[in-house]
Design an enzyme around this catalytic site. Structure first.
Site, mmCIF file in Angstrom:
data_model
loop_
_atom_site.group_PDB
_atom_site.id
_atom_site.type_symbol
_atom_site.label_atom_id
_atom_site.label_comp_id
_atom_site.label_asym_id
_atom_site.label_seq_id
_atom_site.Cartn_x
_atom_site.Cartn_y
_atom_site.Cartn_z
ATOM 1 C CG PHE A 14 -1.652 1.298 1.851
ATOM 2 C CD1 PHE A 14 -2.232 2.134 0.634
ATOM 3 C CD2 PHE A 14 -1.652 1.631 3.012
ATOM 4 C CE1 PHE A 14 -2.772 3.108 0.940
ATOM 5 C CE2 PHE A 14 -2.101 2.866 3.312
ATOM 6 C CZ PHE A 14 -2.925 3.730 2.305
ATOM 7 C CG ASP A 36 6.494 -6.407 -2.456
ATOM 8 O OD1 ASP A 36 6.042 -5.338 -1.930
ATOM 9 O OD2 ASP A 36 5.824 -7.595 -2.346
ATOM 10 C CG LEU A 38 4.746 -9.693 -5.790
ATOM 11 C CD1 LEU A 38 4.719 -10.502 -7.091
ATOM 12 C CD2 LEU A 38 4.309 -8.279 -5.591
ATOM 13 C CG PHE A 80 7.810 1.359 2.533
ATOM 14 C CD1 PHE A 80 6.878 2.092 2.758
ATOM 15 C CD2 PHE A 80 8.649 1.653 1.338
ATOM 16 C CE1 PHE A 80 6.778 3.630 2.553
ATOM 17 C CE2 PHE A 80 8.599 3.072 0.763
ATOM 18 C CZ PHE A 80 7.774 3.897 1.789
ATOM 19 C CB THR A 124 4.045 1.820 13.039
ATOM 20 O OG1 THR A 124 2.768 1.956 13.975
ATOM 21 C CG2 THR A 124 4.727 0.448 14.110
ATOM 22 C CG ASP A 125 1.035 5.574 15.410
ATOM 23 O OD1 ASP A 125 0.947 4.497 15.150
ATOM 24 O OD2 ASP A 125 0.382 6.495 15.499
ATOM 25 C CD GLU A 126 -0.256 -0.213 15.271
ATOM 26 O OE1 GLU A 126 -0.248 -1.096 15.825
ATOM 27 O OE2 GLU A 126 -0.962 0.196 14.452
ATOM 28 C CE1 TYR A 150 3.154 -3.786 11.755
ATOM 29 C CE2 TYR A 150 2.069 -2.498 13.257
ATOM 30 C CZ TYR A 150 2.674 -2.520 12.318
ATOM 31 O OH TYR A 150 3.098 -1.512 11.317
ATOM 32 C CE LYS A 154 7.429 -1.592 11.348
ATOM 33 N NZ LYS A 154 7.817 -1.717 9.867
ATOM 34 N NE ARG A 214 -5.120 2.359 16.302
ATOM 35 C CZ ARG A 214 -5.428 1.951 17.435
ATOM 36 N NH1 ARG A 214 -5.759 2.753 18.213
ATOM 37 N NH2 ARG A 214 -5.298 0.477 17.729
ATOM 38 N N GLY A 275 -6.361 -6.985 23.819
ATOM 39 C CA GLY A 275 -5.145 -6.083 24.114
ATOM 40 C C GLY A 275 -5.368 -4.782 23.095
ATOM 41 C CG HIS A 276 -8.714 -2.142 20.771
ATOM 42 N ND1 HIS A 276 -9.995 -1.962 20.164
ATOM 43 C CD2 HIS A 276 -7.871 -1.414 19.855
ATOM 44 C CE1 HIS A 276 -9.950 -1.265 19.169
ATOM 45 N NE2 HIS A 276 -8.843 -0.883 18.843
HETATM 46 P P1 NAD Z 1 1.483 -3.607 3.182
HETATM 47 O O1 NAD Z 1 0.866 -4.720 4.151
HETATM 48 O O2 NAD Z 1 0.404 -3.254 2.113
HETATM 49 O O3 NAD Z 1 2.499 -4.073 2.451
HETATM 50 C C1 NAD Z 1 3.742 -4.829 2.808
HETATM 51 C C2 NAD Z 1 4.530 -4.946 1.524
HETATM 52 O O4 NAD Z 1 5.538 -5.871 1.778
HETATM 53 C C3 NAD Z 1 3.797 -5.920 0.604
HETATM 54 O O5 NAD Z 1 3.982 -5.655 -0.808
HETATM 55 C C4 NAD Z 1 4.356 -7.315 0.857
HETATM 56 O O6 NAD Z 1 4.353 -8.299 -0.320
HETATM 57 C C5 NAD Z 1 5.818 -7.036 1.044
HETATM 58 N N1 NAD Z 1 6.292 -8.202 2.022
HETATM 59 C C6 NAD Z 1 6.019 -8.850 3.029
HETATM 60 N N2 NAD Z 1 6.830 -9.408 3.466
HETATM 61 C C7 NAD Z 1 7.916 -9.469 2.614
HETATM 62 C C8 NAD Z 1 9.229 -10.122 2.620
HETATM 63 N N3 NAD Z 1 9.549 -11.042 3.634
HETATM 64 N N4 NAD Z 1 10.060 -9.699 1.571
HETATM 65 C C9 NAD Z 1 9.802 -8.793 0.664
HETATM 66 N N5 NAD Z 1 8.587 -8.397 0.832
HETATM 67 C C10 NAD Z 1 7.817 -8.414 1.666
HETATM 68 O O7 NAD Z 1 1.932 -2.600 4.297
HETATM 69 P P2 NAD Z 1 1.602 -1.175 4.149
HETATM 70 O O8 NAD Z 1 0.435 -0.832 5.059
HETATM 71 O O9 NAD Z 1 2.115 -0.467 2.972
HETATM 72 O O10 NAD Z 1 2.886 -0.654 5.431
HETATM 73 C C11 NAD Z 1 4.200 -0.294 4.807
HETATM 74 C C12 NAD Z 1 5.248 -0.040 6.106
HETATM 75 O O11 NAD Z 1 4.776 1.163 6.773
HETATM 76 C C13 NAD Z 1 5.243 -1.381 7.083
HETATM 77 O O12 NAD Z 1 6.449 -1.300 7.501
HETATM 78 C C14 NAD Z 1 4.371 -0.781 8.113
HETATM 79 O O13 NAD Z 1 4.618 -1.308 9.154
HETATM 80 C C15 NAD Z 1 4.572 0.791 8.228
HETATM 81 N N6 NAD Z 1 3.413 1.473 8.496
HETATM 82 C C16 NAD Z 1 2.005 1.452 8.059
HETATM 83 C C17 NAD Z 1 1.032 2.061 8.410
HETATM 84 C C18 NAD Z 1 -0.346 1.858 8.040
HETATM 85 O O14 NAD Z 1 -1.326 2.237 8.631
HETATM 86 N N7 NAD Z 1 -0.580 1.155 7.012
HETATM 87 C C19 NAD Z 1 1.384 3.240 9.662
HETATM 88 C C20 NAD Z 1 2.554 3.283 9.866
HETATM 89 C C21 NAD Z 1 3.608 2.533 9.444
HETATM 90 P P1 TYD Z 2 -6.495 -1.234 11.876
HETATM 91 O O1 TYD Z 2 -6.808 -0.572 10.689
HETATM 92 O O2 TYD Z 2 -6.340 -2.467 11.918
HETATM 93 O O3 TYD Z 2 -5.069 -0.412 12.398
HETATM 94 P P2 TYD Z 2 -4.086 -0.688 13.658
HETATM 95 O O4 TYD Z 2 -4.888 -1.646 14.545
HETATM 96 O O5 TYD Z 2 -2.926 -1.100 13.009
HETATM 97 O O6 TYD Z 2 -4.232 0.676 14.332
HETATM 98 O O7 TYD Z 2 -7.274 -0.646 13.052
HETATM 99 C C1 TYD Z 2 -7.716 0.694 13.593
HETATM 100 C C2 TYD Z 2 -8.647 0.759 14.450
HETATM 101 O O8 TYD Z 2 -10.052 0.330 13.900
HETATM 102 C C3 TYD Z 2 -8.241 0.036 15.719
HETATM 103 O O9 TYD Z 2 -8.780 0.923 16.669
HETATM 104 C C4 TYD Z 2 -9.318 -1.162 15.529
HETATM 105 C C5 TYD Z 2 -10.416 -0.661 14.763
HETATM 106 N N1 TYD Z 2 -11.125 -1.734 14.017
HETATM 107 C C6 TYD Z 2 -12.145 -2.026 14.217
HETATM 108 O O10 TYD Z 2 -13.184 -1.488 14.916
HETATM 109 N N2 TYD Z 2 -13.022 -2.717 13.427
HETATM 110 C C7 TYD Z 2 -12.156 -3.667 12.379
HETATM 111 O O11 TYD Z 2 -12.702 -4.617 11.655
HETATM 112 C C8 TYD Z 2 -10.830 -3.238 12.082
HETATM 113 C C9 TYD Z 2 -10.182 -3.878 11.181
HETATM 114 C C10 TYD Z 2 -10.087 -2.373 12.907
#
Ligand code: NAD
Ligand code: TYD
Length: 341
Positions: A14, A36, A38, A80, A124-126, A150, A154, A214, A275-276
């Protein structure tokens, strides 16, 4: 830098794919390599239009041979690739350790051998853990308190990055982004899941009472933040990226239903996530001092995103019809009865 060879891991996911498009647009002279695996959420459709512009390798970041080969001649790495979904980490955390921890370590080792000039780690902020019960914002100097597998994976990855900087002098920078949304997000995270469910008049499963907050940041803002830190961040430092917008789960559901003119009766309260974490909220001042500023408000970004899913049904219908999607959906949501039942 005029000519740069950049390795982007996870560039078919993404956020990574948005970043690849942005670099291809803004730096026509740069060589872009994407590594990647995939996995279920990696999707070559996210890189459509870049055929011939990027060098794509399908491979595992935890495989040293593959990594050494694709990293050869690279000036910088933007990392990423990850397992990124908290709920999946609660079902099976092994892939999270493999990719997020071991994969990061393999990349760092290769960077040292290959004399890479900068390693940007997308975190991530997590890693800060739950900051509910206060209105204070997490600062980069705050201690880590990861609470899901997760977040723990990280946090471990970040420690390895920092250790490589301290022990070996590797030039590293870290971004700690908040929850990100926008087009092309695998429909397991709340915004694409609720948007696509609403299109189909299916229920929106809200965990607990929907109180968890969030800080939702548009993916374009997240990518611009990463680009800013890559260019201007100080080696060895971490930078929060967030939108300063706090929205809870109920409000996300209401906003999506409103944008789609769908009834609130689609909101279904289900068993809470174990653990939310009830609040993540970062202070992005340090990244702002480098010149970055988020552009999107939630009021504009959310309806635009919902509209994208409405206009791109073929992108997500294929995913939702697949076995990876269906098996998680069945294992997770069928075991979460409505909170009132
Ligand atoms: P995503 O799950 O959409 O994409 C992850 C990508 O990594 C995929 O294309 C997958 O094929 C690839 N991948 C997974 N395992 C792999 C491996 N072993 N080798 C090579 N490629 C591999 O993730 P995203 O939401 O785009 O997140 C990208 C980064 O940003 C992550 O590191 C995530 O922790 C961080 N992040 C995400 C968010 C969010 O809200 N989505 C917020 C903050 C930080
Ligand atoms: P999510 O998009 O999974 O991101 P993260 O857990 O990494 O923050 O969840 C965002 C918020 O939405 C989190 O408080 C959990 C809540 N949530 C729901 O209420 N229902 C759902 O089906 C999902 C996936 C998340």
């Amino acid at each position: 830098m005029i000519n740069r060879t950049l390795l982007i891991t996870g560039g078919a996911g993404f956020i990574g794919s948005h970043y690849v498009h942005m670099v291809a647009r803004d730096h026509p002279n740069w060589t872009i390599r994407v590594l990647d695996l995939l996995t279920y959420c990696g999707n070559l459709a996210n890189l459509e239009g870049l055929e011939g512009r990027i060098e794509f390798t399908k491979g595992d970041i935890a495989d040293p041979d593959t990594v050494n080969e694709v990293m050869s001649g690279c000036d910088a790495v933007v990392h990423f690739a990850a397992e990124s979904h908290v709920d999946r980490s609660l079902i099976d955390s092994r892939p999270f350790i493999h990719t997020n921890v071991i994969g990061t370590q393999v990349l760092l080792d290769a960077c040292r051998r290959q004399d890479v000039q900068r390693f940007l780690h997308v975190s991530t902020d997590e890693v800060y853990g739950d900051v509910a019960g206060t209105d204070s914002l997490s600062l980069e100097s705050d201690p880590f308190c990861p609470r899901s597998p997760y977040a723990a994976s990280k946090a471990a990855a970040e420690h390895l990055v920092q250790a490589s900087h301290v022990s070996f002098g590797l030039d590293t920078v870290i971004t700690r982004g908040s929850n990100t949304y926008g087009p092309n997000q695998y429909p397991e995270k709340i915004i694409p899941l609720f948007s696509t469910n609403a299109i189909d008049d299916a229920d929106l499963p809200i965990y607990g009472r929907g109180d968890a907050v969030r800080d939702y940041m548009h993916v374009e803002d997240h990518c611009l933040g990463i680009a800013t830190v890559l260019e201007h961040g100080k080696a060895g430092e971490a930078y929060n990226l967030g939108a300063r917008l706090e929205v809870n789960g109920r409000e996300v559901a209401e906003s999506i239903l409103q944008a789609m003119h769908k009834p609130e009766s689609l909101m279904r309260y289900v068993d809470d996530r174990p653990g939310h974490d009830y609040r993540y909220a970062v202070d992005p001042s340090k990244a702002e001092s480098l010149g970055w500023q988020r552009q999107w408000s939630f009021e504009d970004g959310l309806p635009a995103t919902v509209q994208w899913y409405a206009n791109h049904e073929s992108w997500w219908r294929d995913i939702k019809a697949g076995t990876h999607y269906k098996s998680h959906d069945a294992a997770w949501y069928e075991s979460r009865p409505s909170a009132s039942s």
